[in-house]
Each structure stands twice: as structure tokens, then as C-alpha cells.
Design a protein around this motif. Structure first.
Motif, mmCIF file in Angstrom:
data_model
loop_
_atom_site.group_PDB
_atom_site.id
_atom_site.type_symbol
_atom_site.label_atom_id
_atom_site.label_comp_id
_atom_site.label_asym_id
_atom_site.label_seq_id
_atom_site.Cartn_x
_atom_site.Cartn_y
_atom_site.Cartn_z
ATOM 1 N N GLY A 507 13.995 105.758 60.927
ATOM 2 C CA GLY A 507 13.340 105.423 59.665
ATOM 3 C C GLY A 507 14.230 104.708 58.685
ATOM 4 N N GLY A 508 15.351 104.140 59.158
ATOM 5 C CA GLY A 508 16.269 103.448 58.264
ATOM 6 C C GLY A 508 15.636 102.231 57.617
ATOM 7 N N MET A 509 15.959 101.992 56.350
ATOM 8 C CA MET A 509 15.416 100.871 55.586
ATOM 9 C C MET A 509 16.550 99.935 55.198
ATOM 10 S SD MET A 509 12.902 103.066 53.041
ATOM 11 C CE MET A 509 14.287 104.072 52.454
ATOM 12 N N LEU A 510 16.318 98.617 55.338
ATOM 13 C CA LEU A 510 17.318 97.618 54.971
ATOM 14 C C LEU A 510 16.840 96.820 53.774
ATOM 15 C CD1 LEU A 510 19.955 96.034 55.553
ATOM 16 C CD2 LEU A 510 18.597 94.537 57.039
ATOM 17 N N LEU A 511 17.667 96.799 52.720
ATOM 18 C CA LEU A 511 17.433 95.962 51.548
ATOM 19 C C LEU A 511 18.482 94.855 51.574
ATOM 20 C CD1 LEU A 511 16.152 95.336 48.769
ATOM 21 C CD2 LEU A 511 17.771 96.977 47.769
ATOM 22 N N THR A 512 18.039 93.604 51.657
ATOM 23 C CA THR A 512 18.944 92.470 51.781
ATOM 24 C C THR A 512 19.145 91.784 50.438
ATOM 25 O OG1 THR A 512 18.270 92.058 54.066
ATOM 26 C CG2 THR A 512 19.271 90.226 52.884
ATOM 27 N N TYR A 513 20.412 91.540 50.106
ATOM 28 C CA TYR A 513 20.751 90.748 48.932
ATOM 29 C C TYR A 513 21.357 89.439 49.409
ATOM 30 C CZ TYR A 513 23.295 89.164 44.762
ATOM 31 O OH TYR A 513 23.796 88.422 43.726
ATOM 32 N N GLU A 514 20.671 88.347 49.151
ATOM 33 C CA GLU A 514 21.188 87.031 49.525
ATOM 34 C C GLU A 514 22.145 86.559 48.437
ATOM 35 O OE1 GLU A 514 18.106 84.255 50.404
ATOM 36 O OE2 GLU A 514 17.639 85.194 52.335
ATOM 37 N N GLY A 515 23.416 86.723 48.687
ATOM 38 C CA GLY A 515 24.418 86.361 47.697
ATOM 39 C C GLY A 515 25.804 86.483 48.275
ATOM 40 N N VAL A 516 26.808 86.249 47.441
ATOM 41 C CA VAL A 516 28.205 86.343 47.847
ATOM 42 C C VAL A 516 28.829 87.545 47.161
ATOM 43 C CG1 VAL A 516 28.477 83.902 48.352
ATOM 44 C CG2 VAL A 516 28.827 84.710 46.008
ATOM 45 N N GLY A 517 29.973 87.972 47.667
ATOM 46 C CA GLY A 517 30.667 89.113 47.095
ATOM 47 C C GLY A 517 30.399 90.387 47.870
ATOM 48 N N HIS A 518 31.140 91.415 47.516
ATOM 49 C CA HIS A 518 31.117 92.683 48.251
ATOM 50 C C HIS A 518 30.175 93.682 47.585
ATOM 51 C CE1 HIS A 518 32.324 95.901 50.763
ATOM 52 N NE2 HIS A 518 33.114 96.495 49.893
ATOM 53 N N THR A 519 29.168 94.111 48.316
ATOM 54 C CA THR A 519 28.131 95.062 47.908
ATOM 55 C C THR A 519 27.182 94.443 46.887
ATOM 56 O OG1 THR A 519 29.273 96.183 46.088
ATOM 57 C CG2 THR A 519 29.758 96.950 48.326
ATOM 58 N N ALA A 520 26.107 95.176 46.579
ATOM 59 C CA ALA A 520 25.051 94.588 45.745
ATOM 60 C C ALA A 520 24.628 95.459 44.573
ATOM 61 C CB ALA A 520 23.827 94.274 46.616
ATOM 62 N N TYR A 521 24.487 96.761 44.766
ATOM 63 C CA TYR A 521 23.996 97.611 43.679
ATOM 64 C C TYR A 521 25.032 97.661 42.559
ATOM 65 C CZ TYR A 521 21.956 101.606 41.215
ATOM 66 O OH TYR A 521 21.386 102.438 40.271
ATOM 67 N N GLY A 522 24.610 97.343 41.343
ATOM 68 C CA GLY A 522 25.534 97.272 40.220
ATOM 69 C C GLY A 522 25.994 95.862 39.930
ATOM 70 N N ARG A 523 25.727 94.932 40.869
ATOM 71 C CA ARG A 523 26.124 93.547 40.625
ATOM 72 C C ARG A 523 25.100 92.561 41.177
ATOM 73 N NH1 ARG A 523 28.253 91.031 45.120
ATOM 74 N NH2 ARG A 523 29.026 89.381 43.768
#
Length: 549
Positions: A507-523
Motif C-alpha cells: 500500500g505504499g504511496m509515492l508523491l513526486t516532486y519535479e525539481g532539483v535539490g535534496h528532499t521536498a517537504y519544507g522546500r
């Protein structure tokens, strides 16, 4: 892996200060309220662990936060032997106590990042308002890290010469000028000598701890913390290395998970060689993204070239020049030795890929100056200065996007030691040198100098204790849906690993952020933030294929 916060580098494993937290006789559930795992496989049901699970945290004021200490056994195979870690814990209390859901625990990355320092330096600001209103935001220093007691150290001689960048966060600058691709027997002997010296220093100073600082044990500490917080099930967010900690928790305590967010994921099915090469490819792609998008993100006037090809030419030219002889620096650039060598250049480039919005401008100015023959600004960046023309950043922290995940900066305390020890404990490495030499050519073909550097940085693990858990696909039967967040241009935890990890969870869910840099939540903007907040607060699922741009 900084914005409002200046968390420490992501490198240490904290052990613990004994005596600060008494083990009280109050009761805490030994099994989760949503069903009891089989006692034969549930570590928390063992009678000798009950004193640890029964403790209550004694909170005291520490500035605007509340702080406590948690006692955990050093050896979970023999928890009654009297040896313990005492782990610092801190929390920012909910903004709306009447609507409080519970505690949300986070790990900022590393391995080796101090969760307590990160929280105090503004780490709670990376969480959305809906989360801060409904949860106490809690973090801790893992065993061996930061202010826990006892703590790892490899100081003396070489401080963990060049910690492996196999897991997030970036490699740290080297003091010596070894070749990035040793081809002669003499070069290889020199590299081996440096790796052996680093390992020997760690064994001499932390030998009794090295077998007890792996992520599997840190995840068991996390379950003791969950019980001490009075939570029947864990709500957790991990950035970067924190995804390894969260994954291990889910595997050992699947029925105790309420919500799990893993941002910038590490795939546990990869062996040392695949992980080293995969991350090397990530950094190579990130530097190419820098050349492609510098004008867009930094502005044409600040970039070291007017076109992507011109920027690539500057970077390639500097590698050629520094391979011949170091770039000169002025006398104020401490730590640069005789100048900026090839290794320092690759480390500065790698570190700058974590938060482009924060770091690419300073990198661009430093590259332009270096192209003119002056390596002073590059040396300043290697020392952890966010602005090579300004004052050095506080040595207590690294650059992280507004309280987001930890970003490497100048080494401090035992962070390098922890990064090295945890990486080696978590992933089995060959005990002979030849497999590393065999890995060099494929890594160089896949990622150039980034590939050979990544392989060589793994060499120290050859002579350090290794864990017994082999690479494997996730086994977490019964865990509720887990949210994995992946950034397509992530340098340190390549997007492919997030895709793989999400598919491994039931049941894993993937949220994709199309961008550069390390990690996404908070930035990664409101799109990522809204989805993560809704999942943490209301357990709202993320639809398959959801992408934020």
C-alpha cells in the motif's frame, strides 16, 4: 540538507548520558493497541525490556522548548547488562492543545544529525501550520549522536578521513590530495593506508560502541521513545537518512505505525556497490542540472557562464587544473591546506547541490573566481560558509532549507564519526580491497569522477565492524499506507530509490516532486506541503501518480 534553521551536519550517532533519566515504574503498553504482534517476533514483549518501556519522560523547560532524556539499552540482545545510552529529546508543543492528535517524531537526516539541535534551530518551521497545530513536534539525538552519552568519536590522526556518501548527506571535504581514480599500485596503496588509518582511529576510540550504533537498534530506540511519549502508535517523518530509520521501524513494529512519511528515500535492497554508484550518478546529474538551470534559478549575471555549455566548460576546466596543482587561496581561507585540490572541488560541488535556492548563487560566484585563478571562495564554501564573502556560518549547524532536512557543512563534534560508523554498520562491505578496485571502472563509466570518489569513500568500511542485515526488500506486513516523497533531481537520494521504496511497502504511496535539490517537504512548495500535511493530520491518502511541479 537551511532556511530559517541552521541545523548541524548530518553525520553523528549519539549514545547517551546515563543517570539523567530515571527508569520509573509507571506502565506503558508493551504491545500496540491496534493488535498484538506475535510475542516471539515482537522485541518489545521481552520482560527484560519492560523497565525501558515503562519509563516516563521528565520534561523541563529549555528555552521555548521542553527537553528530557530517554534511557535505552546499549545491547538489545543483553538489555540487562547495565550498559545504556541516554538520548536527549526535545519537543515543540502544539499550537492548539485542545485539538492535539499526539506527538509527531522526526529525524532530520545524516546519519549523525542531531534532532534536538535541528528542532531548536527552527526545525519545526518546516512543518505546515496544520501539523504544528495538531501535534507536538518531537525529535531526539540517536544513539552515538550529538549530546547522547556515550558518543562516538574517531578524532585523532584522521577524523573519519572521507565519510562514505552512500547515504544522504554529502561527502565532507578532504584534507589530502589523493587521486580521485587511483590507477597505479602506489596510488592504491596510499588510498588503502588512509582508509586503514581512519578505521583504526575509530576502533581505538569507539571500538566498544561500533557494533551498537546501527539503524536497526536506533529504530528500537524509537519504539521506546514512542512508549515514553504515551503514544499507542507512531507518527513519524524522516528526511534522507531518516527514511532508513523509518523503514527499519516499520519492519520491526508494523502494527505500531500510525503515519509514516519518508522523504528522500534510501532503498534497503541495494548493496554497497549499487548504492555508491547510484548516489554518484545522482550527484553527476545534479551538477549537470546546475549547468542547465543556473540562469533560471540564480540569474544570468551571477552564473559562471552565459550558457549551459559554458558553465560545464568552467567546471571541467577547473577539474583539469586542480588535478595538476591546487588553486591558490588567500591566508584567511582556513582548512584549505596548500589550496583547492580536485577532491575539495568535487566536495564543494556536491554539497551545493542540496539546496539550489540557497547555495547555487554562492557556488556560482566561487566558480567564477576560481576560473580566474583564485580558489579562496571555493575554500570558504568547503569550510561551510553559506556566503563566501560573508561571515562563516555558526559552527553548530549546516545549511538546511527553512528547517528542512540537514545539509552538510563544516564538520563538528562527532558527526563525521557517526556517519562513518552507521553507514558501515548498516551495509555489509567487502573485507578485501579487490572488490573496491573492481568497482572503480563501472562507477567511472556511470558517473565519472563522482563514481570513483563514491567507491573510494566506502573503503574505510572494509576495516570497521559491519552489521549482519543483508540488503533486502522491505518486509512490513500489516503496516498502514506509508507515504514516500521523491524529488526527481535529488542528488543524494536519487528519485529511483523513492520509486523503489514506495513499491516495496504494502500500500505504499509515492508523491513526486519535479525539481532539483535534496528532499521536498519544507522546500517543495504548497503542493508537497499540503499533501504531506493532509496525510499526517487526517491520514488522507495520496493518489497514485500525484506529481508536484
Amino acid at each position: 540538507m537551511k532556511r530559517a534553521a541552521r541545523p548541524r551536519t548530518a553525520l553523528v550517532l549519539t549514545l547517551a548520558v546515563l543517570g539523567a533519566t530515571a527508569l520509573s515504574a509507571c506502565t506503558a503498553p508493551a504491545t500496540p493497541s491496534n493488535g498484538s504482534p506475535n510475542a516471539a517476533v515482537d522485541p518489545a514483549t521481552r520482560p527484560e525490556l519492560r523497565p525501558f518501556y515503562a519509563q516516563k519522560l521528565k520534561w523541563t523547560a529549555c528555552g521555548e522548548f521542553r527537553c528530557a532524556r530517554l534511557t535505552v539499552p546499549m545491547d538489545y540482545d543483553d538489555p540487562a547488562n547495565g550498559r545504556t545510552f541516554v538520548l536527549p529529546v526535545a519537543k515543540a508543543t502544539t499550537a492548539d492543545p485542545k485539538r492535539r492528535i499526539g506527538s509527531l517524531v522526526f529525524n532530520p537526516g545524516g546519519p549523525g544529525g542531531s534532532g534536538v539541535d535541528h528542532l531548536k534551530d527552527g526545525g519545526a518551521d518546516s512543518f505546515g501550520a496544520p501539523v504544528r497545530e495538531r501535534f507536538d513536534i518531537v525529535s531526539f539525538d540517536p544513539r552515538g549522536v550529538g549530546a547522547s552519552t556515550p558518543a562516538l568519536t574517531c578524532e585523532g590522526g584522521k577524523e573519519a578521513a572521507e565519510p562514505s556518501p552512500e547515504v544522504p548527506d554529502a561527502p565532507s571535504a578532504s584534507d589530502d590530495a589523493r587521486p580521485l581514480s587511483p590507477r597505479t599500485e602506489a596510488d592504491r596503496a596510499d588510498v588503502l593506508d588512509g582508509a586503514r588509518a581512519a578505521a583504526a582511529s575509530c576502533v581505538e576510540r569507539s571500538g566498544s560502541l561500533l557494533r551498537h550504533v546501527g539503524t536497526r537498534d536506533a529504530a528500537r530506540d524509537l519504539d521506546v521513545l514512542r512508549a515514553a511519549l504515551g503514544e499507542p502508535r507512531l507518527s513519524y517523518l524522516g528526511w534522507s537518512y531518516g527514511t532508513s530509520l523509518g523503514t527499519s521501524y516499520a519492519e520491526q513494529f508494523p502494527l505500531r505505525v500510525r503515519a509514516l512519511v519518508l522523504d528522500g528515500a534510501i532503498d534497503p535492497s541495494l548493496d554497497w556497490r549499487a548504492r555508491a554508484q547510484g548516489q554518484a550518478v545522482g550527484f553527476r546529474r545534479a551538477v549537470d542540472d546546475y549547468a542547465t538551470r543556473c540562469v533560471e534559478i540564480v540569474g544570468a549575471d551571477s552564473c559562471p557562464g552565459a550558457t549551459p555549455d559554458e558553465i560545464r566548460a568552467v567546471v571541467d576546466g577547473l577539474f583539469t587544473r586542480t588535478a595538476r596543482s591546487p588553486l591558490p587561496v588567500d591566508g584567511s581561507a582556513s582548512g584549505a591546506g596548500s589550496g583547492v585540490d580536485e577532491r575539495m572541488l568535487i566536495d564543494v560541488l556536491s554539497m551545493a547541490m542540496y539546496t539550489p535556492e540557497e547555495q547555487w548563487k554562492g557556488l556560482s560566484e566561487a566558480l567564477a573566481a576560481a576560473d580566474g585563478g583564485d580558489g579562496t571562495k571555493l575554500a570558504a564554501l568547503a569550510e561551510g560558509e553559506a556566503d563566501p564573502e560573508g561571515e562563516a556560518e555558526d559552527s553548530e549547524g549546516d545549511a538546511a532549507p527553512e528547517g528542512g532536512p540537514v545539509v552538510p557543512a563544516a564538520p563538528a563534534d562527532n558527526e563525521d564519526a557517526a556517519l562513518l560508523a552507521v553507514n558501515c554498520a548498516d551495509t555489509p562491505h567487502p573485507r578485501a580491497a579487490q572488490p573496491y578496485w573492481d568497482a572503480l571502472a563501472p562507477a567511472e563509466k556511470a558517473a565519472g569522477r563522482y563514481g570513483t570518489t563514491s567507491v573510494l569513500d566506502s573503503l574505510t568500511c572494509k576495516d570497521l565492524p559491519a552489521g549482519t542485515q543483508a540488503p533486502h526488500r522491505v518486509r512490513a506486513e500489516g503496516v498502514p499506507p506509508v507515504l514516500v516523497v521523491g524529488t526527481t533531481g535529488d542528488p543524494a537520494t536519487p528519485y529511483e530509490e523513492s520509486e523503489s521504496l514506495a513499491a516495496q511497502f504494502p500500500g505504499g504511496m509515492l508523491l513526486t516532486y519535479e525539481g532539483v535539490g535534496h528532499t521536498a517537504y519544507g522546500r517543495g512548495g504548497s503542493c508537497v506541503g499540503d499533501a504531506v500535511d493532509a496525510y499526517l493530520v487526517g491520514l488522507k491518502p495520496v493518489r497514485p501518480g500525484t506529481t508536484c511541479r
